[in-house]
Design a protein around this motif. Structure first.
Motif, PDB file in Angstrom:
ATOM      1  N   ARG A  38      53.092 -38.051  44.860  1.00 19.65           N
ATOM      2  CA  ARG A  38      54.087 -37.164  44.344  1.00 19.65           C
ATOM      3  C   ARG A  38      55.256 -38.202  44.297  1.00 19.65           C
ATOM      4  O   ARG A  38      56.191 -38.430  43.153  1.00 19.65           O
ATOM      5  CB  ARG A  38      54.809 -35.957  44.648  1.00 19.65           C
ATOM      6  CG  ARG A  38      53.719 -35.140  44.880  1.00 19.65           C
ATOM      7  CD  ARG A  38      54.472 -34.111  45.336  1.00 19.65           C
ATOM      8  NE  ARG A  38      53.819 -34.404  46.575  1.00 19.65           N
ATOM      9  CZ  ARG A  38      54.341 -33.573  47.921  1.00 19.65           C
ATOM     10  NH1 ARG A  38      54.529 -32.133  48.129  1.00 19.65           N
ATOM     11  NH2 ARG A  38      53.605 -34.346  49.450  1.00 19.65           N
ATOM     12  N   TYR A 148      44.322 -25.192  57.743  1.00 22.14           N
ATOM     13  CA  TYR A 148      43.456 -25.861  58.330  1.00 22.14           C
ATOM     14  C   TYR A 148      41.753 -26.727  58.059  1.00 22.14           C
ATOM     15  O   TYR A 148      41.682 -26.907  56.661  1.00 22.14           O
ATOM     16  CB  TYR A 148      44.265 -27.433  58.811  1.00 22.14           C
ATOM     17  CG  TYR A 148      43.810 -29.015  58.587  1.00 22.14           C
ATOM     18  CD1 TYR A 148      44.393 -29.385  57.306  1.00 22.14           C
ATOM     19  CD2 TYR A 148      43.344 -29.594  59.166  1.00 22.14           C
ATOM     20  CE1 TYR A 148      44.393 -30.702  57.268  1.00 22.14           C
ATOM     21  CE2 TYR A 148      42.543 -30.876  58.587  1.00 22.14           C
ATOM     22  CZ  TYR A 148      43.516 -31.522  58.047  1.00 22.14           C
ATOM     23  OH  TYR A 148      43.260 -32.898  57.633  1.00 22.14           O
ATOM     24  N   VAL A 181      43.829 -40.761  62.929  1.00 23.31           N
ATOM     25  CA  VAL A 181      43.406 -41.618  61.806  1.00 23.31           C
ATOM     26  C   VAL A 181      45.364 -41.675  62.105  1.00 23.31           C
ATOM     27  O   VAL A 181      46.351 -40.674  61.569  1.00 23.31           O
ATOM     28  CB  VAL A 181      43.003 -41.956  59.995  1.00 23.31           C
ATOM     29  CG1 VAL A 181      43.204 -42.793  59.816  1.00 23.31           C
ATOM     30  CG2 VAL A 181      42.258 -41.181  60.113  1.00 23.31           C
ATOM     31  N   THR A 183      48.823 -42.825  60.362  1.00 20.52           N
ATOM     32  CA  THR A 183      49.228 -42.392  59.285  1.00 20.52           C
ATOM     33  C   THR A 183      50.436 -41.295  59.583  1.00 20.52           C
ATOM     34  O   THR A 183      50.445 -40.811  60.108  1.00 20.52           O
ATOM     35  CB  THR A 183      48.208 -41.629  57.953  1.00 20.52           C
ATOM     36  OG1 THR A 183      48.060 -40.404  59.009  1.00 20.52           O
ATOM     37  CG2 THR A 183      47.271 -42.760  58.163  1.00 20.52           C
ATOM     38  N   TYR A 186      50.837 -37.281  60.687  1.00 19.63           N
ATOM     39  CA  TYR A 186      51.733 -36.720  61.966  1.00 19.63           C
ATOM     40  C   TYR A 186      53.276 -36.146  61.928  1.00 19.63           C
ATOM     41  O   TYR A 186      53.963 -36.103  63.041  1.00 19.63           O
ATOM     42  CB  TYR A 186      51.466 -37.306  62.739  1.00 19.63           C
ATOM     43  CG  TYR A 186      49.628 -37.507  62.674  1.00 19.63           C
ATOM     44  CD1 TYR A 186      48.506 -36.144  63.695  1.00 19.63           C
ATOM     45  CD2 TYR A 186      48.504 -38.100  63.068  1.00 19.63           C
ATOM     46  CE1 TYR A 186      47.231 -36.170  63.936  1.00 19.63           C
ATOM     47  CE2 TYR A 186      46.968 -37.961  62.457  1.00 19.63           C
ATOM     48  CZ  TYR A 186      47.083 -36.846  63.244  1.00 19.63           C
ATOM     49  OH  TYR A 186      45.732 -36.786  63.030  1.00 19.63           O
TER      50      TYR A 186
HETATM   51  P1  NAP Z   1      49.316 -39.298  54.118  1.00 22.86           P
HETATM   52  O1  NAP Z   1      49.445 -40.319  55.141  1.00 22.86           O
HETATM   53  O2  NAP Z   1      50.244 -37.158  55.034  1.00 22.86           O
HETATM   54  O3  NAP Z   1      49.247 -38.979  53.343  1.00 22.86           O
HETATM   55  C1  NAP Z   1      49.328 -37.763  52.367  1.00 22.86           C
HETATM   56  C2  NAP Z   1      48.802 -38.037  51.153  1.00 22.86           C
HETATM   57  O4  NAP Z   1      48.909 -36.776  49.784  1.00 22.86           O
HETATM   58  C3  NAP Z   1      49.913 -39.016  50.124  1.00 22.86           C
HETATM   59  O5  NAP Z   1      49.991 -39.621  49.766  1.00 22.86           O
HETATM   60  C4  NAP Z   1      51.126 -37.389  49.024  1.00 22.86           C
HETATM   61  O6  NAP Z   1      51.443 -37.981  48.374  1.00 22.86           O
HETATM   62  C5  NAP Z   1      49.931 -36.694  48.981  1.00 22.86           C
HETATM   63  N1  NAP Z   1      49.926 -35.689  48.448  1.00 22.86           N
HETATM   64  C6  NAP Z   1      50.642 -34.814  49.432  1.00 22.86           C
HETATM   65  N2  NAP Z   1      50.622 -33.356  49.058  1.00 22.86           N
HETATM   66  C7  NAP Z   1      50.348 -33.420  48.206  1.00 22.86           C
HETATM   67  C8  NAP Z   1      50.757 -33.082  45.937  1.00 22.86           C
HETATM   68  N3  NAP Z   1      51.493 -31.476  46.693  1.00 22.86           N
HETATM   69  N4  NAP Z   1      50.685 -33.671  44.921  1.00 22.86           N
HETATM   70  C9  NAP Z   1      49.944 -35.216  44.980  1.00 22.86           C
HETATM   71  N5  NAP Z   1      50.380 -35.547  46.063  1.00 22.86           N
HETATM   72  C10 NAP Z   1      49.954 -35.277  47.713  1.00 22.86           C
HETATM   73  O7  NAP Z   1      48.348 -38.557  55.323  1.00 22.86           O
HETATM   74  P2  NAP Z   1      46.396 -39.072  55.383  1.00 22.86           P
HETATM   75  O8  NAP Z   1      46.672 -38.965  57.100  1.00 22.86           O
HETATM   76  O9  NAP Z   1      47.030 -40.340  54.916  1.00 22.86           O
HETATM   77  O10 NAP Z   1      45.405 -38.055  54.953  1.00 22.86           O
HETATM   78  C11 NAP Z   1      44.682 -37.757  53.306  1.00 22.86           C
HETATM   79  C12 NAP Z   1      43.496 -37.215  53.848  1.00 22.86           C
HETATM   80  O11 NAP Z   1      43.183 -37.787  54.847  1.00 22.86           O
HETATM   81  C13 NAP Z   1      43.885 -35.989  53.984  1.00 22.86           C
HETATM   82  O12 NAP Z   1      43.207 -35.145  52.626  1.00 22.86           O
HETATM   83  C14 NAP Z   1      43.726 -35.566  55.624  1.00 22.86           C
HETATM   84  O13 NAP Z   1      43.537 -34.423  55.701  1.00 22.86           O
HETATM   85  C15 NAP Z   1      43.306 -36.583  55.763  1.00 22.86           C
HETATM   86  N6  NAP Z   1      42.334 -36.114  57.210  1.00 22.86           N
HETATM   87  C16 NAP Z   1      43.678 -37.188  57.522  1.00 22.86           C
HETATM   88  C17 NAP Z   1      43.427 -37.375  58.910  1.00 22.86           C
HETATM   89  C18 NAP Z   1      44.480 -37.707  59.705  1.00 22.86           C
HETATM   90  O14 NAP Z   1      44.665 -38.400  61.464  1.00 22.86           O
HETATM   91  N7  NAP Z   1      45.265 -38.490  59.794  1.00 22.86           N
HETATM   92  C19 NAP Z   1      41.795 -36.983  59.406  1.00 22.86           C
HETATM   93  C20 NAP Z   1      41.030 -36.796  59.317  1.00 22.86           C
HETATM   94  C21 NAP Z   1      41.319 -36.257  57.725  1.00 22.86           C
HETATM   95  P3  NAP Z   1      53.650 -37.437  47.930  1.00 22.86           P
HETATM   96  O15 NAP Z   1      54.020 -37.090  49.156  1.00 22.86           O
HETATM   97  O16 NAP Z   1      53.892 -38.787  48.092  1.00 22.86           O
HETATM   98  O17 NAP Z   1      52.738 -36.225  46.942  1.00 22.86           O
END
Ligand code: NAP
Length: 238
Positions: A38, A148, A181, A183, A186
Motif C-alpha cells: 500500500r 493468526y 523475524v 521486522t 512487531y
Molecule cells: P511487516 O514488516 O509488517 O511487513 C508487512 C508487509 O505486508 C508490508 O510490506 C505491508 O505493506 C504489507 N501489507 C500489509 N497489509 C497490506 C495490505 N492490506 N495490502 C497490501 N500490502 C499489505 O511484516 P513482516 O515481518 O515482513 O511479515 C511478512 C510476512 O511474514 C507476513 O505474512 C507475516 O505473517 C510473515 N511472518 C512474519 C514473521 C515475523 O516474525 N516478522 C514470522 C513468520 C511469518 P504496506 O503497509 O505498505 O501495505
C-alpha cells in the motif's frame, strides 16, 4: 534452469520487512520485480527492474479486477511470492468480529485470490514458482494466536493442495515457515523477539530460503521450509 536474471517475479508486502528483503535480493540477482504493497514512500531505490504497484490487498471487492489488470500487463510473470500479512494477537474474545474479518482478509483470503488470479497463467506457461510465506504459527497454535494461526494453518493447506494441483503443469509450490523475524511486524505489538542475534531471524534469512527455492533444479520442489532462531526468546514490551 530458469536463471534469476531472466525472471519476472511478483512479491506482495514488498514495502518493508521480509518482502523488502526478498525484493532487494531478487533485484540484486538481476530479476525483474513487480512489488505490491500500500505504501512505498520509504523505498529509496528505484532501479529499472523494479515496478511498484500500490494496492490494498484486503480490498477484496476490487482485487479481482486489479489482479486481472496485473495479469494482462505482466504477461511474462513466472514467479509469485505471497508474503503480505499482518499480525494481531490476543485472546479470541479481545477481537471484534470486524477485526477477525480483517485478519482473515489480509492473512488468508487475499492469498487465495492472488493464487486464483495468477496460477492459471503460470500453469499455461508450463513453469513458474508460487512461494507462500507462512509462519511457525502454521505448524502449531498457541495462546493469543487463534486468528493468526487459523489463517496460517489454512495457508499450509492451500500450499499443499496447490502443490499437487500445479505440479503436472510444471509449476512448483512451496511454503516457507519462519519463526520470529526482526521486522516492523512487531512495531504495534506488545511483544517482540529477543534482541541478540540468536533470538531472531533476519529478513535476509527468509530471502536466503526464497533464493534457494527459486534456484533449485527445475524438477525439485522444496515443499516446505521451517527456519527458526537458534534460541527462541519473546521480549514483552512495557
Ligand atoms: P511487516 O514488516 O509488517 O511487513 C508487512 C508487509 O505486508 C508490508 O510490506 C505491508 O505493506 C504489507 N501489507 C500489509 N497489509 C497490506 C495490505 N492490506 N495490502 C497490501 N500490502 C499489505 O511484516 P513482516 O515481518 O515482513 O511479515 C511478512 C510476512 O511474514 C507476513 O505474512 C507475516 O505473517 C510473515 N511472518 C512474519 C514473521 C515475523 O516474525 N516478522 C514470522 C513468520 C511469518 P504496506 O503497509 O505498505 O501495505
Amino acid at each position: 534452469m530458469h536463471r534469476l536474471e531472466t525472471r519476472k517475479i511478483l512479491v506482495t508486502g514488498a514495502s518493508r520487512g521480509i518482502g523488502a528483503a526478498i525484493t532487494r535480493r531478487l533485484l540484486a540477482a538481476g530479476s525483474h520485480v513487480v512489488a505490491v504493497a500500500r505504501d512505498f514512500s520509504d523505498w529509496a531505490e528505484h532501479p529499472p527492474q523494479l515496478e511498484t504497484i500500490t494496492l490494498d490487498l484486503s480490498d477484496l471487492d476490487r482485487l479481482p479486477d486489479q489482479l486481472g489488470e496485473i495479469t494482462r500487463t505482466h504477461t511474462e510473470l513466472d514467479g509469485l511470492i505471497l508474503n503480505a500479512g499482518h499480525g494481531r494477537f490476543g485472546s479470541l474474545e479481545e477481537f471484534s468480529y470486524h477485526q477477525i474479518r480483517e485478519m482473515v482478509e489480509i492473512n488468508l483470503l487475499q492469498h487465495i485470490y492472488m493464487a486464483r488470479a495468477l496460477t492459471p497463467h503460470l500453469k499455461k506457461q508450463g513453469h513458474g514458482d508460487l512461494i507462500i510465506i507462512g509462519s511457525e504459527a502454521a505448524l502449531s497454535g498457541g495462546r493469543k494466536g487463534a486468528v493468526y494461526s487459523a489463517c496460517k494453518f489454512a495457508l499450509r493447506g492451500l500450499a499443499q493442495s496447490l502443490r499437487e494441483e500445479c505440479s503436472q503443469s510444471g509449476v512448483r509450490v512451496s511454503l516457507i515457515n519462519p519463526g520470529m523475524v526482526d521486522t516492523p511486524f512487531y512495531d504495534e505489538l506488545d511483544f517482540a523477539p529477543g534482541e541478540t542475534p540468536e533470538n531472531h531471524l533476519r529478513p535476509e534469512d527468509v530471502a536466503d530460503a526464497v533464493e534457494m527455492v527459486l534456484q533449485a533444479h527445475p524438477g525439485t520442489v522444496f515443499d516446505e521450509i521451517n527456519l527458526n532462531p537458534l534460541k527462541k526468546v519473546i521480549r514483552f514490551k512495557k
